[in-house]
Design a protein around this motif. Structure first.
Motif, PDB file in Angstrom:
ATOM      1  N   PRO A 169       0.792  -1.228   0.000  1.00  0.00           N
ATOM      2  CA  PRO A 169       0.000   0.000   0.000  1.00  0.00           C
ATOM      3  C   PRO A 169       0.824   1.277   0.000  1.00  0.00           C
ATOM      4  CG  PRO A 169      -1.066  -1.616   1.390  1.00  0.00           C
ATOM      5  CD  PRO A 169       0.256  -2.216   0.972  1.00  0.00           C
ATOM      6  N   VAL A 170       1.939   1.286   0.710  1.00  0.00           N
ATOM      7  CA  VAL A 170       2.766   2.488   0.773  1.00  0.00           C
ATOM      8  C   VAL A 170       3.314   2.867  -0.598  1.00  0.00           C
ATOM      9  CG1 VAL A 170       4.931   1.280   1.295  1.00  0.00           C
ATOM     10  CG2 VAL A 170       4.577   3.622   2.124  1.00  0.00           C
ATOM     11  N   ASP A 171       3.403   1.908  -1.500  1.00  0.00           N
ATOM     12  CA  ASP A 171       3.898   2.176  -2.849  1.00  0.00           C
ATOM     13  C   ASP A 171       2.834   2.762  -3.760  1.00  0.00           C
ATOM     14  OD1 ASP A 171       6.450   0.874  -2.324  1.00  0.00           O
ATOM     15  OD2 ASP A 171       5.340  -1.012  -2.427  1.00  0.00           O
ATOM     16  N   ALA A 172       1.576   2.629  -3.341  1.00  0.00           N
ATOM     17  CA  ALA A 172       0.473   2.956  -4.254  1.00  0.00           C
ATOM     18  C   ALA A 172      -0.425   4.089  -3.779  1.00  0.00           C
ATOM     19  CB  ALA A 172      -0.379   1.704  -4.483  1.00  0.00           C
ATOM     20  N   GLY A 173      -0.470   4.333  -2.491  1.00  0.00           N
ATOM     21  CA  GLY A 173      -1.365   5.353  -1.937  1.00  0.00           C
ATOM     22  C   GLY A 173      -2.331   4.753  -0.953  1.00  0.00           C
ATOM     23  N   ARG A 174      -3.252   3.947  -1.453  1.00  0.00           N
ATOM     24  CA  ARG A 174      -4.213   3.267  -0.591  1.00  0.00           C
ATOM     25  C   ARG A 174      -4.117   1.760  -0.811  1.00  0.00           C
ATOM     26  NH1 ARG A 174      -9.604   5.987  -2.700  1.00  0.00           N
ATOM     27  NH2 ARG A 174      -8.443   5.563  -4.642  1.00  0.00           N
ATOM     28  N   GLY A 175      -4.458   1.029   0.246  1.00  0.00           N
ATOM     29  CA  GLY A 175      -4.501  -0.420   0.118  1.00  0.00           C
ATOM     30  C   GLY A 175      -5.839  -0.867  -0.445  1.00  0.00           C
ATOM     31  N   ARG A 176      -5.992  -2.164  -0.633  1.00  0.00           N
ATOM     32  CA  ARG A 176      -7.260  -2.724  -1.080  1.00  0.00           C
ATOM     33  C   ARG A 176      -8.348  -2.489  -0.026  1.00  0.00           C
ATOM     34  NH1 ARG A 176      -3.449  -7.490  -2.768  1.00  0.00           N
ATOM     35  NH2 ARG A 176      -3.596  -7.980  -0.571  1.00  0.00           N
ATOM     36  N   PRO A 177      -9.600  -2.345  -0.423  1.00  0.00           N
ATOM     37  CA  PRO A 177     -10.188  -2.612  -1.741  1.00  0.00           C
ATOM     38  C   PRO A 177     -10.115  -1.451  -2.738  1.00  0.00           C
ATOM     39  CG  PRO A 177     -11.921  -2.053  -0.218  1.00  0.00           C
ATOM     40  CD  PRO A 177     -10.644  -2.076   0.588  1.00  0.00           C
ATOM     41  N   ALA A 178      -9.398  -0.367  -2.402  1.00  0.00           N
ATOM     42  CA  ALA A 178      -9.192   0.705  -3.381  1.00  0.00           C
ATOM     43  C   ALA A 178      -8.450   0.150  -4.595  1.00  0.00           C
ATOM     44  CB  ALA A 178      -8.395   1.844  -2.745  1.00  0.00           C
ATOM     45  N   PRO A 179      -8.563   0.790  -5.739  1.00  0.00           N
ATOM     46  CA  PRO A 179      -7.929   0.273  -6.961  1.00  0.00           C
ATOM     47  C   PRO A 179      -6.450   0.601  -7.098  1.00  0.00           C
ATOM     48  CG  PRO A 179      -9.115   2.288  -7.458  1.00  0.00           C
ATOM     49  CD  PRO A 179      -9.403   1.969  -6.009  1.00  0.00           C
ATOM     50  N   ASP A 180      -5.876   1.306  -6.121  1.00  0.00           N
ATOM     51  CA  ASP A 180      -4.544   1.894  -6.278  1.00  0.00           C
ATOM     52  C   ASP A 180      -3.442   0.895  -6.611  1.00  0.00           C
ATOM     53  OD1 ASP A 180      -6.342   3.640  -4.983  1.00  0.00           O
ATOM     54  OD2 ASP A 180      -4.713   4.791  -4.096  1.00  0.00           O
ATOM     55  N   LEU A 181      -3.436  -0.269  -5.931  1.00  0.00           N
ATOM     56  CA  LEU A 181      -2.370  -1.241  -6.170  1.00  0.00           C
ATOM     57  C   LEU A 181      -2.412  -1.752  -7.606  1.00  0.00           C
ATOM     58  CD1 LEU A 181      -2.483  -3.209  -2.805  1.00  0.00           C
ATOM     59  CD2 LEU A 181      -0.455  -2.067  -3.724  1.00  0.00           C
ATOM     60  N   VAL A 182      -3.601  -2.039  -8.096  1.00  0.00           N
ATOM     61  CA  VAL A 182      -3.735  -2.531  -9.467  1.00  0.00           C
ATOM     62  C   VAL A 182      -3.314  -1.451 -10.467  1.00  0.00           C
ATOM     63  CG1 VAL A 182      -5.342  -3.400 -11.207  1.00  0.00           C
ATOM     64  CG2 VAL A 182      -5.567  -4.128  -8.819  1.00  0.00           C
ATOM     65  N   LEU A 183      -3.769  -0.234 -10.238  1.00  0.00           N
ATOM     66  CA  LEU A 183      -3.447   0.855 -11.162  1.00  0.00           C
ATOM     67  C   LEU A 183      -1.960   1.210 -11.113  1.00  0.00           C
ATOM     68  CD1 LEU A 183      -6.569   3.119 -10.620  1.00  0.00           C
ATOM     69  CD2 LEU A 183      -6.122   1.517 -12.491  1.00  0.00           C
ATOM     70  N   THR A 184      -1.360   1.130  -9.930  1.00  0.00           N
ATOM     71  CA  THR A 184       0.079   1.383  -9.824  1.00  0.00           C
ATOM     72  C   THR A 184       0.864   0.302 -10.559  1.00  0.00           C
ATOM     73  OG1 THR A 184      -0.185   2.523  -7.712  1.00  0.00           O
ATOM     74  CG2 THR A 184       2.010   1.681  -8.217  1.00  0.00           C
ATOM     75  N   ALA A 185       0.419  -0.946 -10.453  1.00  0.00           N
ATOM     76  CA  ALA A 185       1.065  -2.028 -11.199  1.00  0.00           C
ATOM     77  C   ALA A 185       1.007  -1.752 -12.693  1.00  0.00           C
ATOM     78  CB  ALA A 185       0.390  -3.364 -10.876  1.00  0.00           C
ATOM     79  N   LEU A 186      -0.144  -1.284 -13.171  1.00  0.00           N
ATOM     80  CA  LEU A 186      -0.292  -0.940 -14.587  1.00  0.00           C
ATOM     81  C   LEU A 186       0.673   0.167 -14.988  1.00  0.00           C
ATOM     82  CD1 LEU A 186      -3.577  -0.420 -16.558  1.00  0.00           C
ATOM     83  CD2 LEU A 186      -1.871   1.376 -16.521  1.00  0.00           C
ATOM     84  N   LEU A 187       0.731   1.222 -14.183  1.00  0.00           N
ATOM     85  CA  LEU A 187       1.594   2.360 -14.505  1.00  0.00           C
ATOM     86  C   LEU A 187       3.068   1.975 -14.461  1.00  0.00           C
ATOM     87  CD1 LEU A 187      -0.283   5.128 -12.497  1.00  0.00           C
ATOM     88  CD2 LEU A 187      -0.140   4.941 -14.986  1.00  0.00           C
ATOM     89  N   ARG A 188       3.444   1.191 -13.468  1.00  0.00           N
ATOM     90  CA  ARG A 188       4.853   0.827 -13.309  1.00  0.00           C
ATOM     91  C   ARG A 188       5.338  -0.115 -14.413  1.00  0.00           C
ATOM     92  NH1 ARG A 188       6.928   0.887  -7.890  1.00  0.00           N
ATOM     93  NH2 ARG A 188       6.079   2.726  -6.811  1.00  0.00           N
ATOM     94  N   THR A 189       4.438  -0.947 -14.924  1.00  0.00           N
ATOM     95  CA  THR A 189       4.857  -1.949 -15.911  1.00  0.00           C
ATOM     96  C   THR A 189       4.568  -1.528 -17.354  1.00  0.00           C
ATOM     97  OG1 THR A 189       2.730  -3.124 -15.774  1.00  0.00           O
ATOM     98  CG2 THR A 189       4.494  -3.814 -14.261  1.00  0.00           C
TER      99      THR A 189
END
Length: 235
Positions: free
Chosen positions: A142-162
């Motif tokens: 979560p610290v890498d993305a902003g918010r943890g689940r169930p927010a979409p941040d982790l998935v969207l950060t994975a998309l942006l990073r890759t």
């Protein structure tokens, strides 16, 4: 037209990493050491932890602490320490076949990112313990993305990073309602639940999973059946 999957976002504990009650044990040690759950009956506190499996541990402790951020930070640190202690005592193991499943997804031309509600130090200890440093493309907390689940941040950060081309080109898989909800909120093209962790088929289906699998080893087959693998996978 169906959008081929380019990126697979996989949860860790309960999905690719064997949990075997470690999260609950670590929570109990943290609660005993900090008193963070003292305002609630123990069964209610434990029930909330089970209900919110997959979410940011800080967010879980913030609720249990009645909104006291300082107490939540202290409890989160105690949880991470306790989790590391338990892993050191008993070791870390993958969900059977998980490493081969990840390699199979990569062989199909997909990028694989692991996500977790754990802090980076715990996340890295698990990856190192499994020897997965060279297997996965990226791991996020979560610290890498902003918010943890169930927010979409982790998935969207994975998309942006890759550098995946679109959210519809992302597949998400996890063992909790929070994993499924995170994928749905991000707009992922395919979201799967797995039955190797915290939540059952009814809960995962109710959260919006496209399919509920026995475990992560079935994911590549399902993507192939739905013609969601990139063209290179069929060569």
């Amino acid at each position: 037209m169906t959008t081929p999957i380019e990126l697979v976002v996989l949860d860790m504990a309960g999905t690719t990493v064997l949990d075997d009650g470690v999260v609950e044990q670590a929570f109990q040690r943290a609660a005993e050491r900090t008193g963070v759950a003292a305002r609630l009956p123990w069964e209610d506190a434990l029930g909330y932890v089970r209900e919110t499996m997959g979410q940011s541990k800080f967010d879980v402790f913030l609720h249990l602490a009645g909104g006291d951020a300082s107490a939540a930070r202290q409890a989160t640190a105690a949880f991470e320490t306790a989790y590391a202690e338990i892993v050191a005592e008993s070791g870390v193991a993958e969900i059977p076949g998980a490493a081969d499943a990840i390699q199979g997804l990569k062989d199909a031309g997909l990028t694989v990112v692991l996500t977790t509600g754990f802090a980076p130090v715990t996340r890295q200890a698990l990856i190192d313990g499994l020897g997965w440093g060279g297997l996965i493309d990226l791991a996020l907390s979560p610290v890498d993305a902003g918010r943890g689940r169930p927010a979409p941040d982790l998935v969207l950060t994975a998309l942006l990073r890759t550098g995946a081309s679109a959210v519809r080109a992302v597949a998400v898989a996890g063992d909790t309602v929070s994993d499924v909800e995170s994928g749905r909120r991000a707009g992922a093209g395919f979201v799967a639940g797995v039955l190797t962790g915290a939540h059952d088929r009814a809960a995962l289906s109710g959260a919006g999973a496209d399919v509920v699998l026995s475990d992560v080893t079935a994911l590549r087959t399902v993507l192939a059946q739905r013609e969601l693998l990139p063209a290179v996978a069929f060569v």
